[in-house]
Design a protein around this motif. Structure first.
Motif, PDB file in Angstrom:
ATOM      1  N   PHE A   1       0.807  -1.225   0.000  1.00 20.96           N
ATOM      2  CA  PHE A   1       0.000   0.000   0.000  1.00 20.96           C
ATOM      3  C   PHE A   1       0.839   1.272   0.000  1.00 20.96           C
ATOM      4  CE2 PHE A   1      -3.324  -2.927   0.891  1.00 20.96           C
ATOM      5  CZ  PHE A   1      -4.524  -2.291   0.601  1.00 20.96           C
ATOM      6  N   LEU A   2       2.122   1.150   0.351  1.00 14.93           N
ATOM      7  CA  LEU A   2       2.962   2.338   0.487  1.00 14.93           C
ATOM      8  C   LEU A   2       3.079   3.156  -0.800  1.00 14.93           C
ATOM      9  CD1 LEU A   2       6.274   2.527   2.458  1.00 14.93           C
ATOM     10  CD2 LEU A   2       6.133   3.533   0.192  1.00 14.93           C
ATOM     11  N   PRO A   3       3.402   2.560  -1.965  1.00 13.48           N
ATOM     12  CA  PRO A   3       3.597   3.391  -3.165  1.00 13.48           C
ATOM     13  C   PRO A   3       2.372   4.220  -3.563  1.00 13.48           C
ATOM     14  CG  PRO A   3       4.531   1.206  -3.486  1.00 13.48           C
ATOM     15  CD  PRO A   3       3.736   1.144  -2.231  1.00 13.48           C
ATOM     16  N   PRO A   4       1.178   3.614  -3.710  1.00 10.10           N
ATOM     17  CA  PRO A   4       0.034   4.440  -4.121  1.00 10.10           C
ATOM     18  C   PRO A   4      -0.368   5.475  -3.071  1.00 10.10           C
ATOM     19  CG  PRO A   4      -0.692   2.208  -3.602  1.00 10.10           C
ATOM     20  CD  PRO A   4       0.800   2.180  -3.625  1.00 10.10           C
ATOM     21  N   VAL A   5      -0.306   5.103  -1.799  1.00  8.78           N
ATOM     22  CA  VAL A   5      -0.693   6.062  -0.756  1.00  8.78           C
ATOM     23  C   VAL A   5       0.275   7.238  -0.729  1.00  8.78           C
ATOM     24  CG1 VAL A   5      -0.951   6.390   1.738  1.00  8.78           C
ATOM     25  CG2 VAL A   5      -1.894   4.356   0.651  1.00  8.78           C
ATOM     26  N   SER A   6       1.568   6.983  -0.956  1.00  6.26           N
ATOM     27  CA  SER A   6       2.555   8.068  -0.933  1.00  6.26           C
ATOM     28  C   SER A   6       2.362   9.043  -2.088  1.00  6.26           C
ATOM     29  CB  SER A   6       3.967   7.483  -0.983  1.00  6.26           C
ATOM     30  OG  SER A   6       4.231   6.882  -2.243  1.00  6.26           O
ATOM     31  N   LEU A   7       1.703   8.593  -3.151  1.00  5.58           N
ATOM     32  CA  LEU A   7       1.449   9.464  -4.301  1.00  5.58           C
ATOM     33  C   LEU A   7       0.060  10.093  -4.273  1.00  5.58           C
ATOM     34  CD1 LEU A   7       3.015   7.348  -7.219  1.00  5.58           C
ATOM     35  CD2 LEU A   7       4.016   9.304  -6.015  1.00  5.58           C
ATOM     36  N   TYR A   8      -0.719   9.737  -3.263  1.00  4.42           N
ATOM     37  CA  TYR A   8      -2.094  10.244  -3.161  1.00  4.42           C
ATOM     38  C   TYR A   8      -2.078  11.500  -2.294  1.00  4.42           C
ATOM     39  CZ  TYR A   8      -7.199   9.899  -2.902  1.00  4.42           C
ATOM     40  OH  TYR A   8      -8.548  10.132  -3.016  1.00  4.42           O
ATOM     41  N   HIS A   9      -2.510  12.604  -2.815  1.00  7.52           N
ATOM     42  CA  HIS A   9      -2.350  13.901  -2.147  1.00  7.52           C
ATOM     43  C   HIS A   9      -3.663  14.459  -1.598  1.00  7.52           C
ATOM     44  CE1 HIS A   9       1.703  13.826  -3.614  1.00  7.52           C
ATOM     45  NE2 HIS A   9       1.308  13.808  -4.872  1.00  7.52           N
ATOM     46  N   GLN A  10      -4.662  13.593  -1.405  1.00 10.00           N
ATOM     47  CA  GLN A  10      -5.931  14.026  -0.833  1.00 10.00           C
ATOM     48  C   GLN A  10      -6.227  13.189   0.405  1.00 10.00           C
ATOM     49  OE1 GLN A  10      -9.026  14.137  -3.954  1.00 10.00           O
ATOM     50  NE2 GLN A  10      -7.396  13.777  -5.439  1.00 10.00           N
ATOM     51  N   SER A  11      -7.344  13.476   1.034  1.00 10.58           N
ATOM     52  CA  SER A  11      -7.783  12.629   2.145  1.00 10.58           C
ATOM     53  C   SER A  11      -8.136  11.255   1.602  1.00 10.58           C
ATOM     54  CB  SER A  11      -9.000  13.253   2.841  1.00 10.58           C
ATOM     55  OG  SER A  11      -8.663  14.519   3.387  1.00 10.58           O
ATOM     56  N   LEU A  12      -7.755  10.216   2.310  1.00 13.74           N
ATOM     57  CA  LEU A  12      -8.032   8.863   1.842  1.00 13.74           C
ATOM     58  C   LEU A  12      -9.536   8.647   1.758  1.00 13.74           C
ATOM     59  CD1 LEU A  12      -5.354   6.905   3.885  1.00 13.74           C
ATOM     60  CD2 LEU A  12      -5.360   7.337   1.421  1.00 13.74           C
ATOM     61  N   PRO A  13     -10.004   8.038   0.681  1.00 14.33           N
ATOM     62  CA  PRO A  13     -11.454   7.876   0.480  1.00 14.33           C
ATOM     63  C   PRO A  13     -12.063   6.895   1.469  1.00 14.33           C
ATOM     64  CG  PRO A  13     -10.242   6.646  -1.175  1.00 14.33           C
ATOM     65  CD  PRO A  13      -9.223   7.434  -0.412  1.00 14.33           C
ATOM     66  N   SER A  14     -13.372   6.998   1.616  1.00 13.14           N
ATOM     67  CA  SER A  14     -14.089   6.052   2.472  1.00 13.14           C
ATOM     68  C   SER A  14     -13.908   4.649   1.906  1.00 13.14           C
ATOM     69  CB  SER A  14     -15.582   6.410   2.531  1.00 13.14           C
ATOM     70  OG  SER A  14     -16.147   6.365   1.235  1.00 13.14           O
ATOM     71  N   GLY A  15     -13.732   3.703   2.760  1.00 16.67           N
ATOM     72  CA  GLY A  15     -13.519   2.326   2.326  1.00 16.67           C
ATOM     73  C   GLY A  15     -12.059   1.934   2.249  1.00 16.67           C
ATOM     74  N   PHE A  16     -11.149   2.933   2.288  1.00 15.66           N
ATOM     75  CA  PHE A  16      -9.725   2.608   2.137  1.00 15.66           C
ATOM     76  C   PHE A  16      -9.249   1.683   3.248  1.00 15.66           C
ATOM     77  CE2 PHE A  16      -5.365   3.300   3.487  1.00 15.66           C
ATOM     78  CZ  PHE A  16      -4.675   2.968   2.335  1.00 15.66           C
ATOM     79  N   TRP A  17      -9.553   2.039   4.500  1.00 15.30           N
ATOM     80  CA  TRP A  17      -9.044   1.237   5.613  1.00 15.30           C
ATOM     81  C   TRP A  17      -9.682  -0.142   5.647  1.00 15.30           C
ATOM     82  CZ3 TRP A  17      -4.644   2.546   7.314  1.00 15.30           C
ATOM     83  CH2 TRP A  17      -4.263   3.889   7.344  1.00 15.30           C
ATOM     84  N   LEU A  18     -10.921  -0.241   5.167  1.00 17.20           N
ATOM     85  CA  LEU A  18     -11.558  -1.551   5.049  1.00 17.20           C
ATOM     86  C   LEU A  18     -10.755  -2.432   4.098  1.00 17.20           C
ATOM     87  CD1 LEU A  18     -13.963  -3.499   5.505  1.00 17.20           C
ATOM     88  CD2 LEU A  18     -15.068  -2.401   3.543  1.00 17.20           C
ATOM     89  N   VAL A  19     -10.388  -1.874   2.938  1.00 16.55           N
ATOM     90  CA  VAL A  19      -9.618  -2.612   1.944  1.00 16.55           C
ATOM     91  C   VAL A  19      -8.236  -2.967   2.498  1.00 16.55           C
ATOM     92  CG1 VAL A  19      -8.502  -2.419  -0.318  1.00 16.55           C
ATOM     93  CG2 VAL A  19     -10.860  -1.660  -0.021  1.00 16.55           C
ATOM     94  N   PHE A  20      -7.622  -2.035   3.217  1.00 14.88           N
ATOM     95  CA  PHE A  20      -6.303  -2.259   3.802  1.00 14.88           C
ATOM     96  C   PHE A  20      -6.334  -3.444   4.772  1.00 14.88           C
ATOM     97  CE2 PHE A  20      -3.172  -1.559   7.164  1.00 14.88           C
ATOM     98  CZ  PHE A  20      -2.018  -1.316   6.446  1.00 14.88           C
TER      99      PHE A  20
END
Length: 248
Positions: A115-134
């Motif tokens: 999850f590190l590469p895409p999250v490090s390139l994401y510059h907004q608040s993480l969308p709903s459902g992200f932590w569920l998927v994680f």
């Protein structure tokens, strides 16, 4: 997250996973003084010097790739690398199985790395459902590792490798795996109920459902999957299922 990862990111991620697992297997192969009972450890024993040389080359290439990553990605990557080094040090110098369960740590590090590469390139608040998927992905990785440990308990016993199954016993380990897989499937069904408003989440949840059901299949038919180490082939193949999202 709909983040486009450059080729250098994908190469660095794949190479990092290979380096970590190869280092782990080389370390195990080195510690086992007799001929290892598992095929993969025997392979690392027989080709120890060649694999060590390949590991050194891969490490140099990966260090070079760091300079093609964004500063944020590289910084997070170095931080995660320190955790991996800490894991190896604990594995080497501490009575590891008394204080830590290897499978839980490896699953956590693997999930963070993916999850590190895409999250490090994401510059907004993480969308709903992200932590569920994680969390769901982490449960898939954990159940995969615990299933392998369950199938290889006898081999680990002979070679002296610590594992969750050896520590808690076969019956409790089986129950734990079923609880993890059951929790995964329940969370996936909950995610699907919330998914109509999130098309991408629905796709991910359907893929996770297929991955979870496949791992349940591996757990339910040990006599079949023990033959020719089918459990390892199918258990690792589930991580190719997300390709269906891109094919579709």
């Amino acid at each position: 997250l709909r983040v486009t990862l450059p080729g250098s990111y994908l190469l660095a991620l794949g190479l990092s996973v290979w380096l970590i697992y190869t280092a782990d297997h080389l370390s195990d192969a080195y510690r086992v003084k007799h001929t290892a009972h598992s095929a993969r450890h025997r392979y690392h024993q027989q080709h120890f010097h060649t694999l060590s040389f390949a590991f050194a080359l891969g490490l140099l290439l990966n260090i070079a790739l760091v300079f093609r990553l964004s500063p944020k990605t590289a910084l997070w990557g170095w931080a995660l690398s320190l955790l991996v080094v800490l894991y190896f040090l604990m594995n080497q110098y501490l009575p590891f199985s008394k204080y830590f369960y290897k499978e839980f740590l490896v699953a956590g590090l693997y999930t963070l790395g993916v999850f590190l590469p895409p999250v490090s390139l994401y510059h907004q608040s993480l969308p709903s459902g992200f932590w569920l998927v994680f969390i769901q992905f982490g449960l898939i990785a954990l159940s995969n590792l615990l299933l392998f440990a369950l199938y290889e308990a006898d081999v680990d016993q002979k070679d002296g490798h610590p594992s969750f199954v050896r520590r808690v016993g076969m019956p409790r380990a089986k129950n734990c795996i079923m609880v993890i897989l059951g929790g995964l499937l329940v969370s996936v069904l909950g995610g699907l109920l919330a998914a109509p408003a999130h098309a991408r989440l629905r796709e991910v949840e359907l893929i996770f459902l297929l991955m979870g059901v496949t791992l349940c299949w591996v757990a339910a038919f040990p006599s079949f999957f023990r033959q020719q180490e089918r459990y390892r082939t199918v258990g690792d193949a589930v991580f190719l299922f997300p390709l269906f999202i891109f094919i579709g």
